[in-house]
Scaffold this motif. Structure first.
Motif, short mmCIF file in Angstrom:
data_model
loop_
_atom_site.label_atom_id
_atom_site.label_comp_id
_atom_site.label_asym_id
_atom_site.label_seq_id
_atom_site.Cartn_x
_atom_site.Cartn_y
_atom_site.Cartn_z
N ARG A 247 28.72 51.64 27.15
CA ARG A 247 28.49 51.25 25.76
C ARG A 247 28.89 49.81 25.49
N THR A 248 30.03 49.40 26.08
CA THR A 248 30.53 48.05 25.82
C THR A 248 30.00 47.02 26.81
N GLY A 249 29.41 47.46 27.91
CA GLY A 249 28.91 46.53 28.91
C GLY A 249 29.99 45.93 29.79
N ARG A 250 31.18 46.49 29.77
CA ARG A 250 32.27 45.96 30.60
C ARG A 250 32.18 46.53 32.00
N LYS A 251 32.67 45.73 32.94
CA LYS A 251 32.69 46.16 34.33
C LYS A 251 34.02 46.83 34.65
N ARG A 252 33.99 47.67 35.66
CA ARG A 252 35.21 48.34 36.10
C ARG A 252 36.16 47.33 36.74
N ARG A 253 37.42 47.45 36.42
CA ARG A 253 38.42 46.58 37.03
C ARG A 253 39.04 47.27 38.24
N GLY A 254 39.31 46.51 39.28
CA GLY A 254 39.95 47.07 40.46
C GLY A 254 39.03 47.95 41.27
N ARG A 255 39.64 48.70 42.14
CA ARG A 255 38.87 49.57 43.03
C ARG A 255 38.37 50.80 42.29
N ALA A 256 37.29 51.34 42.78
CA ALA A 256 36.77 52.58 42.22
C ALA A 256 37.69 53.73 42.62
N PRO A 257 37.91 54.68 41.72
CA PRO A 257 38.80 55.80 42.08
C PRO A 257 38.22 56.65 43.19
N GLY A 258 39.09 57.28 43.91
CA GLY A 258 38.66 58.15 45.00
C GLY A 258 38.05 59.44 44.49
N PRO A 259 37.56 60.26 45.39
CA PRO A 259 36.95 61.52 44.97
C PRO A 259 37.97 62.44 44.31
N ILE A 260 37.49 63.26 43.41
CA ILE A 260 38.34 64.22 42.72
C ILE A 260 38.70 65.36 43.67
N VAL A 261 39.97 65.64 43.80
CA VAL A 261 40.45 66.70 44.69
C VAL A 261 40.63 67.97 43.88
N GLU A 262 39.98 69.04 44.31
CA GLU A 262 40.03 70.30 43.58
C GLU A 262 40.95 71.33 44.24
N THR A 263 41.63 70.94 45.28
CA THR A 263 42.59 71.83 45.94
C THR A 263 44.01 71.36 45.65
N PRO A 264 44.97 72.26 45.65
CA PRO A 264 46.35 71.86 45.35
C PRO A 264 46.90 70.89 46.39
N ALA A 265 47.76 70.01 45.94
CA ALA A 265 48.45 69.12 46.86
C ALA A 265 49.45 69.92 47.70
N GLU A 266 49.79 69.37 48.84
CA GLU A 266 50.73 70.07 49.73
C GLU A 266 52.07 70.32 49.05
N LYS A 267 52.49 69.39 48.15
CA LYS A 267 53.80 69.51 47.51
C LYS A 267 53.74 70.21 46.15
N ALA A 268 52.55 70.66 45.74
CA ALA A 268 52.45 71.40 44.47
C ALA A 268 53.24 72.69 44.57
N GLN A 269 54.08 72.98 43.54
CA GLN A 269 54.99 74.12 43.62
C GLN A 269 54.75 75.09 42.47
N THR A 270 55.16 76.33 42.70
CA THR A 270 55.21 77.34 41.65
C THR A 270 56.43 78.20 41.88
#
Length: 492
Positions: A247-270
């Motif tokens: 909408r604003t015509g601005r460019k992304r700053r910095g690196r593009a984010p990595g892919p979205i991870v849909e699995t829990p991280a190894e350190k995720a706890q319950t």
């Protein structure tokens, strides 16, 4: 030998004291909190609490629900939360004896009454809020919303990470296979020696491991569902950011984010003891099993208007639900601002820290009739929001800056004005002392109940008694008499 010597002391006769009868009315001050509650509670509408007992004809008569309510309210006001400690106080403390007399409930009765009627205390909360308004303690000049981490009734050592769960599942399954093989060999030896074996029960050792495997797998599914929900939120955030850049015509700053991870991280706890509360980062203690307790506080005398507990670690999604809860409580209590001649209700300024900011939060607060003042970025300690320069530049150098276009820019511009700064500066003075009074003065630092629904009821009881303490200290003179005319339609 205990010898007094030549020094004169005040008399001490413990044998005489042990035989004396002590009357609460004679020993306690006339304006003690317990007498205030004894006056207030009978005027409350407790029909929702009385209802379950009306048709029950079995057993001995129960304790009077009004007495049990008064006992719980007083105990929470003075920082006694354990049912066992409450039962002990009913035998040793004059103020507690003033409530229960000779009818002293045991700790099981107190605990069960609290669990059974947690939802019914929502009605009591509204009535106390109405009483606070009548006492002149609710001003609705500005409200502040914030959250605090409160420990759950579980040890952080009973938590397990997703990576360790994966290894543990493999290990337990291997042990189960080994036990099954061993059982088959034993069965074969028994069949050869004694014939067919009767009974098909599992060995205790095998049953224990199967139960452990089932619990670990259930915990892994909870973490996987949580990771999936977080991935969906992140995907939505990225889509909104991309739409804004388009909408604003601005460019992304910095690196593009990595892919979205849909699995829990190894350190995720319950946590296995309290699975409904996640492991949260806490101040000065690292990580613990906690609930995120929310409160909406009025600026008049720090009366809590609404409260909730969420299992979300941050406050990003809590602004709109808390605004809706605040509006609902004000409506139920009959103290919401009324519409003027223009048929538009006056907006109540609401201040929140940067953890709550999002465009949807701003829009949600406005829909509920609030004027949001939300910081858009973190500030350093002892720093203030940037202000508009007091002196204008010379005419030759004056440049006209473009008006703010995005919601974030509009909020930043709003907080830079003198009025916006004055409103936001009140945030810490409104809501932070409430958490300090709850945790430090009354000592409520850990939930006693388990399960998110029960925890919410317990937090409501804590907030309700906070309001009663405020009325007792600052508002009872404005009420007159027993301070309950507003609860009974003017009839005391």
């Amino acid at each position: 030998m205990n010898t007094a010597g030549a020094k004169a002391y005040r008399p001490w006769n413990p044998e005489l004291y042990a035989q004396q009868a002590h009357s609460p009315a004679a020993k306690l001050p006339d304006d003690d909190l317990v007498f205030f509650l004894i006056d207030v509670v009978p005027k409350l509408d407790l029909s929702r609490i009385h209802a379950p007992y009306q048709d029950e004809t079995r057993g001995a008569p129960p304790f009077d629900p009004a007495m049990m309510v008064c006992l719980l309210l007083y105990a929470y006001c003075v920082g006694v939360f354990s049912s066992r400690k409450i039962a002990t106080a009913c035998e040793r403390n004059l103020a507690f004896l003033a409530i229960v007399g000779e009818e002293r409930p045991d700790f099981r009765t107190i605990s069960q009454f609290r669990k059974n009627h947690l939802d019914a205390f929502a009605d009591v909360f509204v009535q106390v809020l109405r009483l606070a308004k009548e006492a002149g303690l609710v001003r609705l000049g500005t409200i502040a919303i914030d959250g605090t981490k409160i420990q759950g009734n579980a040890s952080r050592h009973k938590a397990m990470s997703y990576g360790y769960m994966t290894k543990e599942v493999d290990r337990v399954r291997a042990e189960i296979d080994a036990l099954l093989k061993q059982a088959q060999e034993v069965d074969g030896q028994d069949d050869a020696a004694l014939g067919a074996r009767s009974g098909d029960e599992l060995p205790e050792e095998l049953r224990r491991r199967q139960d452990r495997l089932a619990r670990i797998e259930a915990a892994m599914k909870r973490l996987e569902a949580q990771a999936q929900a977080e991935a969906n939120v992140e995907r939505q955030r990225r889509d909104e950011a991309e739409a804004e850049r388009q909408r604003t015509g601005r460019k992304r700053r910095g690196r593009a984010p990595g892919p979205i991870v849909e699995t829990p991280a190894e350190k995720a706890q319950t946590n296995f003891t309290e699975p409904e509360l996640p492991i949260m980062k806490t101040a000065n203690k690292g990580w613990d099993c906690c609930g995120n307790a929310q409160a909406s506080v009025d600026d008049g005398c720090q009366i809590i208007l609404a409260c909730d507990v969420t299992d979300q670690c941050n406050d990003k999604q809590q602004a709109e639900p808390m605004a809706a809860a605040t509006r609902d409580q004000l409506e139920q209590a009959g103290i919401a601002p009324e519409a003027g001649e223009s048929e538009a209700r006056p907006r109540i300024p609401a201040v929140l820290d940067t953890g709550y900011y999002s465009e949807s939060a701003v829009a949600g607060l406005e829909r509920e009739g609030f004027d949001p003042h939300i910081a858009t970025e973190r500030q350093r300690h002892h720093s203030t929001l940037p202000t508009v320069a007091a002196e204008s530049p010379p005419p030759a150098l004056e440049t006209k800056s473009p008006p703010p276009a995005t919601a974030k820019e509009k909020m930043q511009a709003k907080l830079k004005t003198a009025e916006g700064r004055a409103v936001y500066a009140r945030r810490k003075a409104i809501v932070e002392p409430v958490f300090g009074q709850t945790k430090e003065a009354r000592g409520f630092r850990r939930f006693l109940l388990r399960g998110l629904k029960k925890i919410r009821g317990e937090w409501r009881l804590v907030c309700l008694t906070h309001n009663l303490l405020k009325i007792w200290r600052y508002g009872r003179r404005n009420l007159g008499g027993s301070g309950c005319a507003v609860l009974t339609g003017g009839v005391v």
